[in-house]
Design a protein around this motif. Sequence first.
Motif, PDB file in Angstrom:
ATOM      1  N   THR A 177       0.802  -1.226   0.000  1.00  0.00           N
ATOM      2  CA  THR A 177       0.000   0.000   0.000  1.00  0.00           C
ATOM      3  C   THR A 177       0.834   1.275   0.000  1.00  0.00           C
ATOM      4  O   THR A 177       0.335   2.353  -0.338  1.00  0.00           O
ATOM      5  CB  THR A 177      -0.912   0.036   1.242  1.00  0.00           C
ATOM      6  N   GLY A 178       2.103   1.163   0.419  1.00  0.00           N
ATOM      7  CA  GLY A 178       2.934   2.356   0.555  1.00  0.00           C
ATOM      8  C   GLY A 178       2.633   3.145   1.808  1.00  0.00           C
ATOM      9  O   GLY A 178       3.168   4.239   2.008  1.00  0.00           O
ATOM     10  N   LYS A 179       1.799   2.600   2.678  1.00  0.00           N
ATOM     11  CA  LYS A 179       1.398   3.290   3.907  1.00  0.00           C
ATOM     12  C   LYS A 179       2.370   2.957   5.044  1.00  0.00           C
ATOM     13  O   LYS A 179       2.867   1.826   5.141  1.00  0.00           O
ATOM     14  CB  LYS A 179      -0.009   2.860   4.318  1.00  0.00           C
ATOM     15  N   PRO A 253      -5.711  12.118  -2.438  1.00  0.00           N
ATOM     16  CA  PRO A 253      -4.327  12.224  -2.914  1.00  0.00           C
ATOM     17  C   PRO A 253      -3.467  13.199  -2.124  1.00  0.00           C
ATOM     18  O   PRO A 253      -2.243  13.175  -2.261  1.00  0.00           O
ATOM     19  CB  PRO A 253      -4.487  12.686  -4.374  1.00  0.00           C
ATOM     20  N   LEU A 254      -4.081  14.057  -1.308  1.00  0.00           N
ATOM     21  CA  LEU A 254      -3.311  14.988  -0.478  1.00  0.00           C
ATOM     22  C   LEU A 254      -2.970  14.399   0.891  1.00  0.00           C
ATOM     23  O   LEU A 254      -2.452  15.106   1.763  1.00  0.00           O
ATOM     24  CB  LEU A 254      -4.084  16.304  -0.300  1.00  0.00           C
ATOM     25  N   ASP A 255      -3.266  13.124   1.078  1.00  0.00           N
ATOM     26  CA  ASP A 255      -2.969  12.431   2.337  1.00  0.00           C
ATOM     27  C   ASP A 255      -1.480  12.557   2.657  1.00  0.00           C
ATOM     28  O   ASP A 255      -0.626  12.049   1.920  1.00  0.00           O
ATOM     29  CB  ASP A 255      -3.358  10.954   2.183  1.00  0.00           C
ATOM     30  N   SER A 256      -1.163  13.250   3.757  1.00  0.00           N
ATOM     31  CA  SER A 256       0.236  13.455   4.127  1.00  0.00           C
ATOM     32  C   SER A 256       0.339  13.823   5.596  1.00  0.00           C
ATOM     33  O   SER A 256      -0.638  14.253   6.229  1.00  0.00           O
ATOM     34  CB  SER A 256       0.857  14.584   3.289  1.00  0.00           C
ATOM     35  N   ARG A 396       6.440  12.730   4.428  1.00  0.00           N
ATOM     36  CA  ARG A 396       5.837  11.429   4.142  1.00  0.00           C
ATOM     37  C   ARG A 396       4.387  11.626   3.682  1.00  0.00           C
ATOM     38  O   ARG A 396       3.629  12.414   4.242  1.00  0.00           O
ATOM     39  CB  ARG A 396       5.909  10.521   5.358  1.00  0.00           C
ATOM     40  N   ALA A 397       4.038  10.892   2.641  1.00  0.00           N
ATOM     41  CA  ALA A 397       2.722  11.058   2.039  1.00  0.00           C
ATOM     42  C   ALA A 397       2.431   9.895   1.116  1.00  0.00           C
ATOM     43  O   ALA A 397       3.341   9.266   0.575  1.00  0.00           O
ATOM     44  CB  ALA A 397       2.672  12.375   1.239  1.00  0.00           C
ATOM     45  N   VAL A 398       1.150   9.625   0.910  1.00  0.00           N
ATOM     46  CA  VAL A 398       0.740   8.573  -0.021  1.00  0.00           C
ATOM     47  C   VAL A 398       1.210   8.900  -1.429  1.00  0.00           C
ATOM     48  O   VAL A 398       1.476   8.015  -2.247  1.00  0.00           O
ATOM     49  CB  VAL A 398      -0.800   8.403   0.017  1.00  0.00           C
ATOM     50  N   PHE A 399       1.333  10.177  -1.702  1.00  0.00           N
ATOM     51  CA  PHE A 399       1.808  10.706  -2.985  1.00  0.00           C
ATOM     52  C   PHE A 399       3.157  10.109  -3.397  1.00  0.00           C
ATOM     53  O   PHE A 399       3.427   9.912  -4.584  1.00  0.00           O
ATOM     54  CB  PHE A 399       1.920  12.222  -2.769  1.00  0.00           C
ATOM     55  N   LEU A 400       4.003   9.785  -2.428  1.00  0.00           N
ATOM     56  CA  LEU A 400       5.337   9.271  -2.732  1.00  0.00           C
ATOM     57  C   LEU A 400       5.309   7.869  -3.317  1.00  0.00           C
ATOM     58  O   LEU A 400       6.262   7.456  -3.973  1.00  0.00           O
ATOM     59  CB  LEU A 400       6.213   9.327  -1.478  1.00  0.00           C
TER      60      LEU A 400
END
Length: 507
Positions: A177-179, A253-256, A396-400
């Motif tokens: 998930t990249g989380k 998408p701005l989850d950070s 750190r962010a989901v964007f990465l």
Amino acid sequence: MTQEKVLCDIGFIGLGVMGKNLVLNLADNGYNIAAFDLNHEKVTDTIEQDRLENKTDSPRVYGCFSYTELLSQLKAPHLIVLSVPAGEPVDQVCESLIGAGIQPDDIIIDTGNSLWVDTVEREKRYKSQFLLFSSAVSGGEVGARFGPALMPSGTPYAWTRIKPIWEAISAKVDPATGKPIERTEPGEVIEYGDPCAAYIGPAGAGHYVKMVHNGIEYADMQIICEAYQVLREGLGMSCDEIADTFEKWNQGPLDSYLMEISVEVLRHKLDDETPLVDVILDKAGQKGTGLWTAVSSLEVGCPAPTISQAVYARSISSFKSARVTASELLEGPDSKEYTEEEKQTFITRLHDAIYCAKICAYAQGFQLMKLAAKEHNWELDFSSIAKIWRAGCIIRAVFLQSITEAFNRDENLENLLLDEFFAKQLNLHQSNWRQAIADITLMGIPAGALTSALSYYDSMRSGVLPANLLQGQRDFFGAHTFERTDKATGKKYHVEWSSKGRPMVSM
């Protein structure tokens, strides 16, 4: 009480906020630490904190009160971590350890925010006396305690000794998930997931990458702050309403981390229910890494306007008295009342503007690292860098996860704007971005980061820029020459301009 003599795995010098928490993190992961600080109270405080948090019967942190004692407390060859302010303090500690008897096979790891060129010079200066290794650390106090993002660089030999330790204490990410995999309790250890620690390259490379990380951080923070000001002043929303909006945005998408903490800052109240943010003085500080990034972008010829604008925004905030005076003298547009429907439309457009500006800020940072790597003969793995920034660090962010995938698709990707995923996102949202910038401009609210990012985007998508006229100007006043589109690449031309600006000799 006298501590029993135990040979420790790691020496640690500097027990400020970051140092103390890194020590406790190391201890949680099974390492015995010999800890030293010039302030002896910090040594005793760290030992006491370890005693309170330790879930075993044996102490894990052993206090030392001199450099000689520190070396005597360690297994050989010695491994010593420094967490001291950048600059002269690093050299002072190194010289003290040389005086105490450090050996050529011993490793010193500088984890401070050292300027990368200083790190390169230090490795050369001390190479006959010990192995200097650097490792940038991101994540602040909580990251240091429960898992930071680590950007190590130096000799590959030193990395082979440090790698298992760094991977153990770093933040972890779910590879699917990249989380981030959260670790929030003392004594808790996470032994699965992708570690947010990866070898960056030769001396200085890690600190350079961390410098750019911080430059992106400046831009990301400024973008969020501009959105806050627009919502507060332009739409008249309360802090709680803005926090609700940011919280909703943080589900997409701005989850950070930065969006998450912005919500908490906006919700914090004083005893009389006044939002704390309303009484915080609007003068921002900086520690230099954003400035270093902007300077480096100019030195290597890489456009980074959004990062630079974020540095300028902090600078202009420091002119508080001048701004207050100017606010009484300089006029702006008349305020406008918005219907609820108009507000919701604008909020949607602003969301898209933030997303697009964020893409551009990261594109600038990664292109800067790419050009710097070419100049300094570093082989940087940009997919790996994006991966270790997915947890533990401030940006750190989901964007990465999307950036990681972009460099997995094309490891030679010149600019994130050229990746198919990000190009599609920008194409999809650029209309709302433009409309948001137009509306913000008509409101008279400063939005340098959001605006500069749009200008960067438009410059990047322009097949022809007015640099042709600029080259003509330069040749007119300084005979700087120019190339021609209808002639062979690389050949230079010059015109003998008349006083009226017309060429006297046709070409």
